[in-house]
Design a protein around this motif. Structure first.
Motif, PDB file in Angstrom:
ATOM      1  N   GLN A  59       0.828  -1.201   0.000  1.00 23.21           N
ATOM      2  CA  GLN A  59       0.000   0.000   0.000  1.00 23.21           C
ATOM      3  C   GLN A  59       0.870   1.263   0.000  1.00 23.21           C
ATOM      4  OE1 GLN A  59      -3.296   0.110  -0.431  1.00 23.21           O
ATOM      5  NE2 GLN A  59      -3.182  -2.130  -0.675  1.00 23.21           N
ATOM      6  N   ARG A  60       1.983   1.204   0.702  1.00 22.92           N
ATOM      7  CA  ARG A  60       2.914   2.340   0.728  1.00 22.92           C
ATOM      8  C   ARG A  60       3.535   2.534  -0.650  1.00 22.92           C
ATOM      9  NH1 ARG A  60       6.338   0.476   4.153  1.00 22.92           N
ATOM     10  NH2 ARG A  60       4.981   0.922   5.928  1.00 22.92           N
ATOM     11  N   PHE A  61       3.853   1.436  -1.300  1.00 20.49           N
ATOM     12  CA  PHE A  61       4.423   1.506  -2.647  1.00 20.49           C
ATOM     13  C   PHE A  61       3.449   2.172  -3.622  1.00 20.49           C
ATOM     14  CE2 PHE A  61       4.555  -0.443  -6.892  1.00 20.49           C
ATOM     15  CZ  PHE A  61       5.816  -0.060  -7.302  1.00 20.49           C
ATOM     16  N   LEU A  62       2.167   1.815  -3.530  1.00 25.73           N
ATOM     17  CA  LEU A  62       1.163   2.382  -4.432  1.00 25.73           C
ATOM     18  C   LEU A  62       1.016   3.883  -4.264  1.00 25.73           C
ATOM     19  CD1 LEU A  62      -1.694  -0.296  -4.310  1.00 25.73           C
ATOM     20  CD2 LEU A  62       0.052   0.018  -6.069  1.00 25.73           C
ATOM     21  N   ARG A  63       1.282   4.366  -3.057  1.00 28.83           N
ATOM     22  CA  ARG A  63       1.127   5.809  -2.798  1.00 28.83           C
ATOM     23  C   ARG A  63       2.348   6.610  -3.246  1.00 28.83           C
ATOM     24  NH1 ARG A  63      -1.119   3.724   2.088  1.00 28.83           N
ATOM     25  NH2 ARG A  63       0.854   4.090   3.178  1.00 28.83           N
ATOM     26  N   GLN A  64       3.454   5.948  -3.461  1.00 29.08           N
ATOM     27  CA  GLN A  64       4.685   6.642  -3.828  1.00 29.08           C
ATOM     28  C   GLN A  64       4.702   6.987  -5.318  1.00 29.08           C
ATOM     29  OE1 GLN A  64       7.736   3.908  -2.671  1.00 29.08           O
ATOM     30  NE2 GLN A  64       7.784   4.597  -0.543  1.00 29.08           N
ATOM     31  N   PRO A  65       5.318   8.119  -5.664  1.00 28.89           N
ATOM     32  CA  PRO A  65       5.465   8.439  -7.095  1.00 28.89           C
ATOM     33  C   PRO A  65       6.460   7.491  -7.748  1.00 28.89           C
ATOM     34  CG  PRO A  65       6.704   9.996  -5.756  1.00 28.89           C
ATOM     35  CD  PRO A  65       5.894   9.164  -4.794  1.00 28.89           C
ATOM     36  N   SER A  66       6.451   7.451  -9.057  1.00 28.91           N
ATOM     37  CA  SER A  66       7.373   6.588  -9.788  1.00 28.91           C
ATOM     38  C   SER A  66       8.823   6.940  -9.470  1.00 28.91           C
ATOM     39  CB  SER A  66       7.143   6.720 -11.298  1.00 28.91           C
ATOM     40  OG  SER A  66       8.167   6.057 -12.017  1.00 28.91           O
ATOM     41  N   GLY A  67       9.605   5.903  -9.275  1.00 32.91           N
ATOM     42  CA  GLY A  67      11.036   6.135  -9.063  1.00 32.91           C
ATOM     43  C   GLY A  67      11.812   6.112 -10.362  1.00 32.91           C
ATOM     44  N   ASN A  68      11.119   5.891 -11.479  1.00 33.59           N
ATOM     45  CA  ASN A  68      11.789   5.780 -12.771  1.00 33.59           C
ATOM     46  C   ASN A  68      11.603   6.988 -13.674  1.00 33.59           C
ATOM     47  OD1 ASN A  68      12.947   3.047 -12.638  1.00 33.59           O
ATOM     48  ND2 ASN A  68      10.818   2.430 -12.363  1.00 33.59           N
ATOM     49  N   MET A  69      10.653   7.874 -13.331  1.00 34.22           N
ATOM     50  CA  MET A  69      10.465   9.099 -14.123  1.00 34.22           C
ATOM     51  C   MET A  69       9.662  10.088 -13.296  1.00 34.22           C
ATOM     52  SD  MET A  69       7.436   8.137 -16.838  1.00 34.22           S
ATOM     53  CE  MET A  69       5.815   7.614 -16.264  1.00 34.22           C
ATOM     54  N   ASP A  70       9.694  11.359 -13.720  1.00 31.59           N
ATOM     55  CA  ASP A  70       8.836  12.359 -13.102  1.00 31.59           C
ATOM     56  C   ASP A  70       8.311  13.303 -14.171  1.00 31.59           C
ATOM     57  OD1 ASP A  70      10.817  14.298 -13.649  1.00 31.59           O
ATOM     58  OD2 ASP A  70      11.715  14.089 -11.664  1.00 31.59           O
ATOM     59  N   ASP A  71       7.481  14.252 -13.758  1.00 32.41           N
ATOM     60  CA  ASP A  71       6.827  15.149 -14.715  1.00 32.41           C
ATOM     61  C   ASP A  71       7.798  16.093 -15.417  1.00 32.41           C
ATOM     62  OD1 ASP A  71       4.418  14.010 -14.064  1.00 32.41           O
ATOM     63  OD2 ASP A  71       3.892  15.528 -12.569  1.00 32.41           O
ATOM     64  N   SER A  72       8.975  16.274 -14.855  1.00 23.12           N
ATOM     65  CA  SER A  72       9.933  17.203 -15.460  1.00 23.12           C
ATOM     66  C   SER A  72      10.618  16.610 -16.685  1.00 23.12           C
ATOM     67  CB  SER A  72      10.993  17.607 -14.428  1.00 23.12           C
ATOM     68  OG  SER A  72      11.878  16.526 -14.162  1.00 23.12           O
ATOM     69  N   GLY A  73      10.582  15.273 -16.804  1.00 22.70           N
ATOM     70  CA  GLY A  73      11.268  14.617 -17.917  1.00 22.70           C
ATOM     71  C   GLY A  73      12.492  13.842 -17.478  1.00 22.70           C
ATOM     72  N   PHE A  74      12.686  13.734 -16.147  1.00 24.13           N
ATOM     73  CA  PHE A  74      13.818  12.958 -15.641  1.00 24.13           C
ATOM     74  C   PHE A  74      13.517  11.470 -15.740  1.00 24.13           C
ATOM     75  CE2 PHE A  74      15.510  10.453 -12.104  1.00 24.13           C
ATOM     76  CZ  PHE A  74      16.864  10.545 -12.385  1.00 24.13           C
ATOM     77  N   PHE A  75      14.540  10.675 -16.115  1.00 21.53           N
ATOM     78  CA  PHE A  75      14.420   9.224 -16.175  1.00 21.53           C
ATOM     79  C   PHE A  75      15.584   8.592 -15.410  1.00 21.53           C
ATOM     80  CE2 PHE A  75      12.130  10.746 -19.921  1.00 21.53           C
ATOM     81  CZ  PHE A  75      10.938  10.049 -19.805  1.00 21.53           C
ATOM     82  N   SER A  76      15.290   7.478 -14.758  1.00 25.58           N
ATOM     83  CA  SER A  76      16.261   6.818 -13.888  1.00 25.58           C
ATOM     84  C   SER A  76      17.311   6.032 -14.669  1.00 25.58           C
ATOM     85  CB  SER A  76      15.537   5.866 -12.931  1.00 25.58           C
ATOM     86  OG  SER A  76      14.999   4.767 -13.666  1.00 25.58           O
ATOM     87  N   VAL A  77      18.320   5.557 -13.932  1.00 25.62           N
ATOM     88  CA  VAL A  77      19.367   4.741 -14.538  1.00 25.62           C
ATOM     89  C   VAL A  77      18.779   3.431 -15.048  1.00 25.62           C
ATOM     90  CG1 VAL A  77      20.018   3.680 -12.327  1.00 25.62           C
ATOM     91  CG2 VAL A  77      21.675   3.763 -14.199  1.00 25.62           C
ATOM     92  N   GLN A  78      17.717   2.945 -14.400  1.00 24.96           N
ATOM     93  CA  GLN A  78      17.070   1.715 -14.865  1.00 24.96           C
ATOM     94  C   GLN A  78      16.447   1.912 -16.244  1.00 24.96           C
ATOM     95  OE1 GLN A  78      16.658   2.988 -11.782  1.00 24.96           O
ATOM     96  NE2 GLN A  78      17.540   1.409 -10.474  1.00 24.96           N
ATOM     97  N   VAL A  79      15.886   3.102 -16.481  1.00 30.94           N
ATOM     98  CA  VAL A  79      15.305   3.403 -17.793  1.00 30.94           C
ATOM     99  C   VAL A  79      16.415   3.493 -18.839  1.00 30.94           C
ATOM    100  CG1 VAL A  79      14.013   5.092 -19.157  1.00 30.94           C
ATOM    101  CG2 VAL A  79      13.309   4.578 -16.802  1.00 30.94           C
ATOM    102  N   ILE A  80      17.504   4.169 -18.491  1.00 33.34           N
ATOM    103  CA  ILE A  80      18.653   4.269 -19.403  1.00 33.34           C
ATOM    104  C   ILE A  80      19.148   2.873 -19.770  1.00 33.34           C
ATOM    105  CG2 ILE A  80      21.053   5.043 -19.629  1.00 33.34           C
ATOM    106  CD1 ILE A  80      19.454   7.454 -19.554  1.00 33.34           C
TER     107      ILE A  80
END
Length: 249
Positions: A59-80
């Motif tokens: 349930q805590r995970f569902l409430r958290q924002p994505s760790g792989n991208m955000d609205d600014s256009g940032f993408f994580s190392v996992q996406v790269i």
């Protein structure tokens, strides 16, 4: 250097710019990277659900924002990393114990590309033809890097807190690679060399400050003096020793 593909910074899309500069073409856009990020989010959600969908962790995970991208256009190392896997390429941390990486410390020029990250900014350093280029999207144009300066530049980035990754695999064929083998690039902007010299001094000063071994201390002092000499072969030997110490710190 018109043949070199170089995307300039747009918003916070440095991950896109970094990947396209590495691949030397407009292969990825925000939609492509968002799709990869969502796939990673979903895979992580499925793993978390194995603990029970009623669990506090899930349930805590569902409430958290994505760790792989955000609205600014940032993408994580996992996406790269996922984007590179599409091309059969592997992203390996410079600090990894992987035997393929440990040999890079003494001679990074034998590699084909590096990806660097600091405070959510990604950029590529790549060999095209027989020359190295800084393809940072924050630059107005690609920056030519000499073989000797490449190693010191990487050492400087490491000292500045950058995460550095080595690219393994076969990069796609590109026109710039062929053209620059026939006609090597020449850096026109003389300010770049002056800036490079400043960075060299800063990297060496940092190494000198952190060095606790008397022999290393004296060696780096000698290197600083050698930068003003005309004995190119001796300089290169000393510089490579300092580079090795800096990267092993």
């Amino acid at each position: 250097m018109e043949a070199v593909f170089h995307e300039k910074q747009e918003g916070s899309l440095c991950a896109q710019h970094c990947l396209n500069s590495l691949l030397q073409g407009a292969y990825f856009n925000p939609v492509d990277l968002s799709s990869l990020a969502l796939s990673l989010d979903e895979a992580e959600r499925i793993r978390m659900a194995e603990c029970g969908e009623e669990s506090d962790e899930y349930q805590r995970f569902l409430r958290q924002p994505s760790g792989n991208m955000d609205d600014s256009g940032f993408f994580s190392v996992q996406v790269i990393s996922s984007a590179l896997e599409v091309w059969g390429l592997e992203l390996v941390p410079f600090s990894s114990a992987d035997e393929r990486v440990t040999s890079v410390f003494s001679n990074p020029c034998k590699m084909q590309a590096f990806i660097c990250n600091y405070k959510e900014h990604w950029f590529t350093i790549r060999k095209l033809g027989n020359q190295w280029f800084n393809l940072n999207s924050l630059l107005n144009k690609p920056q030519l890097i000499s073989d000797t300066y490449l190693a010191l530049f990487l050492a400087q980035l490491k000292n500045d807190g950058y995460s550095i990754f080595v690219i393994f695999g076969v990069l796609p064929d590109c026109d710039a690679d062929h053209l620059l083998k026939l006609k090597p690039a020449i850096q026109i902007n003389s300010d770049i060399q002056e800036q490079d010299d400043t960075h060299l001094q800063e990297a060496l000063q940092q190494s000198l400050h952190e060095s606790k071994d008397c022999e290393e201390h004296e060696l780096i002092k000698a290197i600083q003096m050698s930068m003003q000499s005309n004995t190119e072969e001796d300089d290169d030997v000393l510089l490579r020793k300092a580079i090795h110490m800096s990267l092993d710190c």
